[in-house]
Design an enzyme around this catalytic site. Sequence first.
Site, PDB file in Angstrom:
ATOM      1  N   LYS A  66       0.809  -1.232   0.000  1.00  0.00           N
ATOM      2  CA  LYS A  66       0.000   0.000   0.000  1.00  0.00           C
ATOM      3  C   LYS A  66       0.836   1.273   0.000  1.00  0.00           C
ATOM      4  O   LYS A  66       0.409   2.292  -0.532  1.00  0.00           O
ATOM      5  CB  LYS A  66      -0.947   0.001   1.201  1.00  0.00           C
ATOM      6  CG  LYS A  66      -2.066  -1.018   1.048  1.00  0.00           C
ATOM      7  CD  LYS A  66      -3.001  -1.020   2.222  1.00  0.00           C
ATOM      8  CE  LYS A  66      -4.064  -2.089   2.009  1.00  0.00           C
ATOM      9  NZ  LYS A  66      -5.045  -2.140   3.082  1.00  0.00           N
ATOM     10  N   ASP A 102      -9.713   2.658   2.838  1.00  0.00           N
ATOM     11  CA  ASP A 102      -9.599   2.014   4.162  1.00  0.00           C
ATOM     12  C   ASP A 102     -10.056   2.966   5.268  1.00  0.00           C
ATOM     13  O   ASP A 102     -10.573   2.523   6.301  1.00  0.00           O
ATOM     14  CB  ASP A 102      -8.144   1.605   4.440  1.00  0.00           C
ATOM     15  CG  ASP A 102      -7.757   0.300   3.751  1.00  0.00           C
ATOM     16  OD1 ASP A 102      -8.676  -0.485   3.414  1.00  0.00           O
ATOM     17  OD2 ASP A 102      -6.555   0.071   3.560  1.00  0.00           O
TER      18      ASP A 102
HETATM   19  P1  NAP Z   1       1.828  -4.127   5.866  1.00  0.00           P
HETATM   20  O1  NAP Z   1       1.948  -2.764   5.273  1.00  0.00           O
HETATM   21  O2  NAP Z   1       2.595  -5.245   5.267  1.00  0.00           O
HETATM   22  O3  NAP Z   1       2.186  -4.013   7.428  1.00  0.00           O
HETATM   23  C1  NAP Z   1       2.278  -5.166   8.210  1.00  0.00           C
HETATM   24  C2  NAP Z   1       2.367  -4.783   9.685  1.00  0.00           C
HETATM   25  O4  NAP Z   1       2.385  -6.005  10.449  1.00  0.00           O
HETATM   26  C3  NAP Z   1       3.633  -4.015  10.050  1.00  0.00           C
HETATM   27  O5  NAP Z   1       3.351  -3.150  11.118  1.00  0.00           O
HETATM   28  C4  NAP Z   1       4.568  -5.148  10.506  1.00  0.00           C
HETATM   29  O6  NAP Z   1       5.579  -4.739  11.399  1.00  0.00           O
HETATM   30  C5  NAP Z   1       3.586  -6.045  11.238  1.00  0.00           C
HETATM   31  N1  NAP Z   1       4.063  -7.419  11.321  1.00  0.00           N
HETATM   32  C6  NAP Z   1       4.147  -8.327  10.321  1.00  0.00           C
HETATM   33  N2  NAP Z   1       4.638  -9.484  10.773  1.00  0.00           N
HETATM   34  C7  NAP Z   1       4.868  -9.305  12.114  1.00  0.00           C
HETATM   35  C8  NAP Z   1       5.378 -10.138  13.139  1.00  0.00           C
HETATM   36  N3  NAP Z   1       5.765 -11.400  12.894  1.00  0.00           N
HETATM   37  N4  NAP Z   1       5.469  -9.633  14.402  1.00  0.00           N
HETATM   38  C9  NAP Z   1       5.080  -8.353  14.655  1.00  0.00           C
HETATM   39  N5  NAP Z   1       4.589  -7.512  13.707  1.00  0.00           N
HETATM   40  C10 NAP Z   1       4.490  -7.988  12.453  1.00  0.00           C
HETATM   41  O7  NAP Z   1       0.300  -4.635   5.864  1.00  0.00           O
HETATM   42  P2  NAP Z   1      -1.037  -3.743   5.930  1.00  0.00           P
HETATM   43  O8  NAP Z   1      -1.519  -3.441   4.570  1.00  0.00           O
HETATM   44  O9  NAP Z   1      -0.793  -2.626   6.875  1.00  0.00           O
HETATM   45  O10 NAP Z   1      -2.073  -4.815   6.543  1.00  0.00           O
HETATM   46  C11 NAP Z   1      -1.958  -5.253   7.889  1.00  0.00           C
HETATM   47  C12 NAP Z   1      -3.090  -6.221   8.245  1.00  0.00           C
HETATM   48  O11 NAP Z   1      -4.357  -5.553   8.174  1.00  0.00           O
HETATM   49  C13 NAP Z   1      -3.192  -7.399   7.283  1.00  0.00           C
HETATM   50  O12 NAP Z   1      -3.437  -8.561   8.035  1.00  0.00           O
HETATM   51  C14 NAP Z   1      -4.381  -7.077   6.412  1.00  0.00           C
HETATM   52  O13 NAP Z   1      -5.030  -8.251   5.954  1.00  0.00           O
HETATM   53  C15 NAP Z   1      -5.258  -6.300   7.387  1.00  0.00           C
HETATM   54  N6  NAP Z   1      -6.142  -5.347   6.697  1.00  0.00           N
HETATM   55  C16 NAP Z   1      -7.482  -5.528   6.779  1.00  0.00           C
HETATM   56  C17 NAP Z   1      -8.327  -4.626   6.139  1.00  0.00           C
HETATM   57  C18 NAP Z   1      -9.815  -4.803   6.220  1.00  0.00           C
HETATM   58  O14 NAP Z   1     -10.530  -4.230   5.396  1.00  0.00           O
HETATM   59  N7  NAP Z   1     -10.305  -5.531   7.184  1.00  0.00           N
HETATM   60  C19 NAP Z   1      -7.821  -3.534   5.432  1.00  0.00           C
HETATM   61  C20 NAP Z   1      -6.453  -3.378   5.388  1.00  0.00           C
HETATM   62  C21 NAP Z   1      -5.608  -4.303   6.015  1.00  0.00           C
HETATM   63  P3  NAP Z   1       7.031  -4.240  10.852  1.00  0.00           P
HETATM   64  O15 NAP Z   1       6.814  -2.851  10.309  1.00  0.00           O
HETATM   65  O16 NAP Z   1       7.867  -4.241  12.066  1.00  0.00           O
HETATM   66  O17 NAP Z   1       7.458  -5.209   9.799  1.00  0.00           O
END
Ligand code: NAP
Length: 307
Positions: A66, A102
């Site tokens: 994103k 979002d």
């Molecule tokens: P992203 O940009 O890839 O960010 C991932 C986040 O998760 C970062 O803060 C990362 O920390 C953290 N993370 C990943 N693996 C981890 C681990 N093993 N331990 C601790 N922290 C960890 O992803 P995103 O787009 O923000 O999405 C995040 C989540 O929200 C996803 O699961 C997605 O499916 C969900 N989501 C849902 C909706 C909805 O409509 N319901 C909308 C958007 C997103 P670091 O920065 O330290 O790597």
Amino acid sequence: MTNRVVLIGHPVAHSFSGGMQQAAFDALDIDARYELWDRRTSELPDAIAELRGDDFLGANITIPHKEHVVPLVDKLTEEAQAIGAVNVISRDGKRLIGHNTDVAGFKAALDKLVGRQKMPRHAVVLGAGGAARAVVYALITEGFQRVVVFNRHLHRAEGMVRHFGRSAAHMDLRAMPWHESVLEAELAKGKILINCTSLGLAGETPIPAELLPPDLLVMDLIYNPPVSQLLKDAAAAGCTTASGEQMLLQQGAKSFELWTGKPAPLQVMQAELDRAREQGPRQLPIDMGSTALPPADSGAGSPAPLG
Ligand code: NAP
């Protein structure tokens, strides 16, 4: 010509967006196909360039792209520019417009979770990726007075706080190191916890169950699994909980409207989510692409915001 819409992310197979959007296209007799494109960061520029083809209505962008996609589109809406993250691309002729639905999706889900209670003013946010940016922006514009962000890599949370510096000047927005004692102290003061990490997709939880006070509102943006370990622990502790399903539905409805110019059939989309929750995501064409390439950052500058 059958129009195409794609979800670009890595991974994508867990997503319910495809079934939900395909059901909406079919219900309104729109000749369009929703595809899942599994792409690494280094493959993102080529995937975005492909969207300029005449058969594409646009795309959804998901983890972890994103933020990476921002410099790859031609224009950003004011909101996407303010957040620094894009989850929807629409087309204006050959030009690609980056949006962030979002924020609206999260605000609708937050209203539903809070219900008749007074809107809290103090939130704890876990994560600093693209979804967390939308959530923090929504909390700032909802009038929250204190928002504390915890992230595995603290510098990313600090970068996000700096990014929002000016729009959060009236409030206390801060990043804190992810230590249990610090988290526990903040959760005791806070009224709402929002998990914006992807930790939980595979069954883990970001927080030990014993740190959750009983009067907390807890939202996990993850919707698959429908009840994450965090939400199970929170419910057992007496918290009020919500998964990311409402947010998914509402941001998806806004995406649909941007691609088609038609009101989204919300009931059809909700019915497909109910079905997917029971049976798993509908089978859609999944293009895995290359999987052997390392992530790469795009060095390009940001496009101009929409006026
Ligand atoms: P992203 O940009 O890839 O960010 C991932 C986040 O998760 C970062 O803060 C990362 O920390 C953290 N993370 C990943 N693996 C981890 C681990 N093993 N331990 C601790 N922290 C960890 O992803 P995103 O787009 O923000 O999405 C995040 C989540 O929200 C996803 O699961 C997605 O499916 C969900 N989501 C849902 C909706 C909805 O409509 N319901 C909308 C958007 C997103 P670091 O920065 O330290 O790597």
